[in-house]
Scaffold this motif. Structure first.
Motif, PDB file in Angstrom:
ATOM      1  N   ALA A  96      45.713  81.675  63.727  1.00 26.37           N
ATOM      2  CA  ALA A  96      44.673  81.385  62.743  1.00 26.37           C
ATOM      3  C   ALA A  96      43.850  82.630  62.418  1.00 26.37           C
ATOM      4  CB  ALA A  96      43.765  80.280  63.267  1.00 26.37           C
ATOM      5  N   GLY A  97      44.226  83.768  63.021  1.00 22.97           N
ATOM      6  CA  GLY A  97      43.504  85.008  62.754  1.00 22.97           C
ATOM      7  C   GLY A  97      42.226  85.173  63.550  1.00 22.97           C
ATOM      8  N   ILE A  98      42.069  84.384  64.620  1.00 24.34           N
ATOM      9  CA  ILE A  98      40.872  84.452  65.460  1.00 24.34           C
ATOM     10  C   ILE A  98      41.241  85.115  66.778  1.00 24.34           C
ATOM     11  CG2 ILE A  98      39.130  83.094  66.688  1.00 24.34           C
ATOM     12  CD1 ILE A  98      39.586  80.902  64.537  1.00 24.34           C
ATOM     13  N   THR A  99      40.586  86.224  67.075  1.00 19.29           N
ATOM     14  CA  THR A  99      40.806  86.910  68.341  1.00 19.29           C
ATOM     15  C   THR A  99      39.932  86.240  69.395  1.00 19.29           C
ATOM     16  OG1 THR A  99      41.227  88.969  67.178  1.00 19.29           O
ATOM     17  CG2 THR A  99      40.709  89.135  69.530  1.00 19.29           C
ATOM     18  N   ALA A 100      40.563  85.725  70.430  1.00 21.43           N
ATOM     19  CA  ALA A 100      39.834  84.978  71.450  1.00 21.43           C
ATOM     20  C   ALA A 100      40.148  85.521  72.831  1.00 21.43           C
ATOM     21  CB  ALA A 100      40.201  83.501  71.376  1.00 21.43           C
ATOM     22  N   ASP A 101      39.112  85.965  73.529  1.00 19.47           N
ATOM     23  CA  ASP A 101      39.281  86.370  74.923  1.00 19.47           C
ATOM     24  C   ASP A 101      38.769  85.238  75.821  1.00 19.47           C
ATOM     25  OD1 ASP A 101      36.518  86.494  74.719  1.00 19.47           O
ATOM     26  OD2 ASP A 101      36.387  88.664  75.015  1.00 19.47           O
ATOM     27  N   SER A 102      38.792  85.463  77.114  1.00 19.43           N
ATOM     28  CA  SER A 102      38.375  84.423  78.068  1.00 19.43           C
ATOM     29  C   SER A 102      36.943  83.958  77.826  1.00 19.43           C
ATOM     30  CB  SER A 102      38.500  84.928  79.501  1.00 19.43           C
ATOM     31  OG  SER A 102      39.848  85.141  79.819  1.00 19.43           O
ATOM     32  N   THR A 103      36.063  84.885  77.539  1.00 18.94           N
ATOM     33  CA  THR A 103      34.664  84.535  77.310  1.00 18.94           C
ATOM     34  C   THR A 103      34.520  83.659  76.073  1.00 18.94           C
ATOM     35  OG1 THR A 103      33.933  86.571  78.371  1.00 18.94           O
ATOM     36  CG2 THR A 103      32.352  85.483  76.921  1.00 18.94           C
ATOM     37  N   TYR A 104      35.227  84.014  75.021  1.00 20.38           N
ATOM     38  CA  TYR A 104      35.183  83.235  73.791  1.00 20.38           C
ATOM     39  C   TYR A 104      35.660  81.806  74.042  1.00 20.38           C
ATOM     40  CZ  TYR A 104      35.983  82.012  68.866  1.00 20.38           C
ATOM     41  OH  TYR A 104      35.959  81.396  67.639  1.00 20.38           O
ATOM     42  N   ILE A 105      36.787  81.681  74.719  1.00 16.29           N
ATOM     43  CA  ILE A 105      37.344  80.349  74.990  1.00 16.29           C
ATOM     44  C   ILE A 105      36.417  79.568  75.914  1.00 16.29           C
ATOM     45  CG2 ILE A 105      39.296  79.074  75.978  1.00 16.29           C
ATOM     46  CD1 ILE A 105      41.072  81.384  74.901  1.00 16.29           C
ATOM     47  N   ALA A 106      35.835  80.221  76.905  1.00 15.09           N
ATOM     48  CA  ALA A 106      34.879  79.546  77.792  1.00 15.09           C
ATOM     49  C   ALA A 106      33.686  79.028  76.990  1.00 15.09           C
ATOM     50  CB  ALA A 106      34.415  80.495  78.894  1.00 15.09           C
ATOM     51  N   ASN A 107      33.238  79.791  76.011  1.00 22.63           N
ATOM     52  CA  ASN A 107      32.130  79.347  75.157  1.00 22.63           C
ATOM     53  C   ASN A 107      32.531  78.139  74.311  1.00 22.63           C
ATOM     54  OD1 ASN A 107      30.349  81.277  76.112  1.00 22.63           O
ATOM     55  ND2 ASN A 107      30.868  82.746  74.520  1.00 22.63           N
ATOM     56  N   VAL A 108      33.756  78.121  73.829  1.00 23.88           N
ATOM     57  CA  VAL A 108      34.234  76.975  73.063  1.00 23.88           C
ATOM     58  C   VAL A 108      34.320  75.747  73.975  1.00 23.88           C
ATOM     59  CG1 VAL A 108      36.160  76.009  71.737  1.00 23.88           C
ATOM     60  CG2 VAL A 108      35.441  78.365  71.335  1.00 23.88           C
ATOM     61  N   VAL A 109      34.834  75.930  75.183  1.00 23.36           N
ATOM     62  CA  VAL A 109      34.903  74.819  76.143  1.00 23.36           C
ATOM     63  C   VAL A 109      33.494  74.278  76.401  1.00 23.36           C
ATOM     64  CG1 VAL A 109      35.420  74.179  78.539  1.00 23.36           C
ATOM     65  CG2 VAL A 109      37.041  75.594  77.246  1.00 23.36           C
ATOM     66  N   SER A 110      32.550  75.164  76.617  1.00 25.86           N
ATOM     67  CA  SER A 110      31.161  74.739  76.854  1.00 25.86           C
ATOM     68  C   SER A 110      30.598  73.994  75.650  1.00 25.86           C
ATOM     69  CB  SER A 110      30.289  75.948  77.192  1.00 25.86           C
ATOM     70  OG  SER A 110      30.697  76.507  78.415  1.00 25.86           O
ATOM     71  N   ALA A 111      30.959  74.436  74.455  1.00 24.50           N
ATOM     72  CA  ALA A 111      30.503  73.750  73.241  1.00 24.50           C
ATOM     73  C   ALA A 111      31.099  72.351  73.157  1.00 24.50           C
ATOM     74  CB  ALA A 111      30.864  74.571  72.005  1.00 24.50           C
ATOM     75  N   VAL A 112      32.370  72.209  73.483  1.00 25.27           N
ATOM     76  CA  VAL A 112      33.014  70.895  73.468  1.00 25.27           C
ATOM     77  C   VAL A 112      32.314  69.976  74.468  1.00 25.27           C
ATOM     78  CG1 VAL A 112      35.139  69.631  74.044  1.00 25.27           C
ATOM     79  CG2 VAL A 112      35.252  71.693  72.614  1.00 25.27           C
ATOM     80  N   VAL A 113      32.042  70.488  75.653  1.00 26.21           N
ATOM     81  CA  VAL A 113      31.347  69.700  76.674  1.00 26.21           C
ATOM     82  C   VAL A 113      29.961  69.292  76.172  1.00 26.21           C
ATOM     83  CG1 VAL A 113      30.290  69.805  78.980  1.00 26.21           C
ATOM     84  CG2 VAL A 113      32.623  70.649  78.615  1.00 26.21           C
ATOM     85  N   ALA A 114      29.246  70.223  75.569  1.00 27.30           N
ATOM     86  CA  ALA A 114      27.904  69.919  75.059  1.00 27.30           C
ATOM     87  C   ALA A 114      27.964  68.836  73.989  1.00 27.30           C
ATOM     88  CB  ALA A 114      27.262  71.187  74.503  1.00 27.30           C
ATOM     89  N   ILE A 115      28.942  68.903  73.112  1.00 22.32           N
ATOM     90  CA  ILE A 115      29.085  67.891  72.063  1.00 22.32           C
ATOM     91  C   ILE A 115      29.397  66.533  72.681  1.00 22.32           C
ATOM     92  CG2 ILE A 115      30.517  67.161  70.107  1.00 22.32           C
ATOM     93  CD1 ILE A 115      30.683  70.225  69.416  1.00 22.32           C
ATOM     94  N   LEU A 116      30.277  66.496  73.671  1.00 19.77           N
ATOM     95  CA  LEU A 116      30.570  65.225  74.357  1.00 19.77           C
ATOM     96  C   LEU A 116      29.328  64.670  75.018  1.00 19.77           C
ATOM     97  CD1 LEU A 116      34.045  66.045  75.921  1.00 19.77           C
ATOM     98  CD2 LEU A 116      33.592  64.387  74.107  1.00 19.77           C
ATOM     99  N   ASN A 117      28.532  65.540  75.629  1.00 21.85           N
ATOM    100  CA  ASN A 117      27.317  65.096  76.289  1.00 21.85           C
ATOM    101  C   ASN A 117      26.286  64.593  75.285  1.00 21.85           C
ATOM    102  OD1 ASN A 117      28.149  65.525  78.928  1.00 21.85           O
ATOM    103  ND2 ASN A 117      27.444  67.631  78.944  1.00 21.85           N
ATOM    104  N   VAL A 118      26.143  65.278  74.179  1.00 17.66           N
ATOM    105  CA  VAL A 118      25.207  64.853  73.143  1.00 17.66           C
ATOM    106  C   VAL A 118      25.648  63.521  72.545  1.00 17.66           C
ATOM    107  CG1 VAL A 118      24.329  65.384  70.826  1.00 17.66           C
ATOM    108  CG2 VAL A 118      24.346  67.143  72.588  1.00 17.66           C
ATOM    109  N   GLN A 119      26.926  63.370  72.363  1.00 22.28           N
ATOM    110  CA  GLN A 119      27.470  62.138  71.786  1.00 22.28           C
ATOM    111  C   GLN A 119      27.054  60.928  72.619  1.00 22.28           C
ATOM    112  OE1 GLN A 119      31.729  62.051  71.490  1.00 22.28           O
ATOM    113  NE2 GLN A 119      31.768  59.947  70.810  1.00 22.28           N
ATOM    114  N   THR A 120      26.972  61.081  73.916  1.00 23.80           N
ATOM    115  CA  THR A 120      26.621  59.960  74.780  1.00 23.80           C
ATOM    116  C   THR A 120      25.116  59.916  75.051  1.00 23.80           C
ATOM    117  OG1 THR A 120      26.948  61.258  76.798  1.00 23.80           O
ATOM    118  CG2 THR A 120      28.840  60.014  75.963  1.00 23.80           C
TER     119      THR A 120
END
Length: 127
Positions: A96-120
């Motif tokens: 998709a043209g997005i350069t992602a390192d471990s930190t970037y992916i960890a931030n995305v994982v944290s964002a997904v978790v935050a969204i799941l937590n907010v949803q509930t």
């Protein structure tokens, strides 16, 4: 019912629980729009990466909930989600043209978790 309580219940009936957890999860299309707004033209790879991360978060949280160990395990959960997803997510995002390192992916994982937590309406961090 809190996110952790829901995941404990899910952990006790894995087959039924996984199906319910995937239905309970935030629709991938919404996550893609929130996490990768500039990637609309290449949304398939991004949606696949986001779906992979969300599924891994739910599986890891389910594992910890089933074993009765939810608190204080965020770093361990994050590590497991990264182990399960990092290589594939990096490849999908690269398409998709997005350069992602471990930190970037960890931030995305944290964002997904935050969204799941907010949803509930719950502030407990799952991973």
């Amino acid at each position: 019912m809190s996110f952790v309580s829901v995941m404990e219940t899910i952990g006790k009936g894995f087959a039924k629980g996984l199906k319910w957890a995937v239905e309970y999860a935030v629709p991938v299309e919404k996550l893609v729009g929130l996490l990768f707004p500039v990637a609309a033209p290449i949304a398939n790879e991004v949606a696949d990466a986001t779906s992979l991360i969300q599924t891994a978060v739910l599986l890891v949280e389910q594992k910890y909930a089933a074993s009765g160990v939810q608190s204080g395990t965020g770093a361990q959960k994050l590590s497991e989600v990264l182990l399960l997803t990092e290589q594939s997510v990096t490849a999908l995002l690269a398409k998709a043209g997005i350069t992602a390192d471990s930190t970037y992916i960890a931030n995305v994982v944290s964002a997904v978790v935050a969204i799941l937590n907010v949803q509930t309406g719950q502030g407990t961090v799952a991973a």
